[in-house]
Enzyme design. Structure first.
Site, PDB file in Angstrom:
ATOM      1  CB  CYS A   1      33.180  36.619  -6.812  1.00 51.28           C
ATOM      2  SG  CYS A   1      33.650  37.540  -5.522  1.00 51.28           S
TER       3      CYS A   1
ATOM      4  CB  CYS B   1      34.097  40.303  -6.385  1.00 51.34           C
ATOM      5  SG  CYS B   1      35.158  38.887  -6.010  1.00 51.34           S
TER       6      CYS B   1
END
Ligand SMILES: [Zn+2]
Length: 155
Positions: free
Chosen positions: A81, A78
């Site tokens: 993230c 991700c």
């Protein structure tokens, strides 16, 4: 201390599993910056950075912490993230002893991610007294994380 010092215990603890020998340690939160050592193996319990949580350790860590626990639900693939990770690190460093900061890999710990209904990542949840107090889904910068902590503390 805090506004409601009368109702709160004078000493706040956090319960963290040693990443080396997997022994649970109960730590005086105020002494977190003193680099506490594991009662069994003597290795340092590093609280100036996020602790890795998983399906095995999540529930107990959340339940047995007297200080708010901020958890970053993330995944390795991700991108947002990754952008957020340095801010999570900063919060852990600056708030050590006042906020316990953890990270949970939602791919590896699907049981926990599922039980909190994590539908998008990154999702950040702040727990107080073992209960969810504030949540935000989406990437945040440091200010956003601080706001979330504040929201949880006044919830
Ligand atoms: Zn240990």
């Amino acid at each position: 201390m805090t506004d409601n010092a009368q109702t709160e215990p004078a000493t706040r603890h956090m319960t963290v599993r040693c990443q080396f020998c997997e022994t649970w340690n109960r730590i005086d939160a105020a002494r977190a910056p003193d680099r506490p050592k594991c009662g069994k193996c003597g290795k340092p319990i590093l609280l100036d950075r996020p602790i890795a949580l998983n399906d095995e350790t999540f529930a107990r860590t959340i339940a047995e912490s007297d200080v708010p626990v901020l958890v970053d639900f993330y995944a390795d693939w991700c991108g947002p993230c990754k952008m957020m990770a340095p801010f999570i690190d900063e919060i852990a460093r600056e708030r050590q002893g006042n906020v316990l900061v953890g990270k949970l890999d939602t791919d590896r710990s699907q049981q926990t991610a599922g039980s909190f209904n994590i539908r998008g990542i990154p999702t950040t949840i702040v727990f107080r007294g073992g209960k969810e107090a504030a949540r935000y889904t989406g990437a945040m910068k440091k200010l956003g994380l601080e706001d979330l902590i504040e929201r949880a503390e006044s919830a």
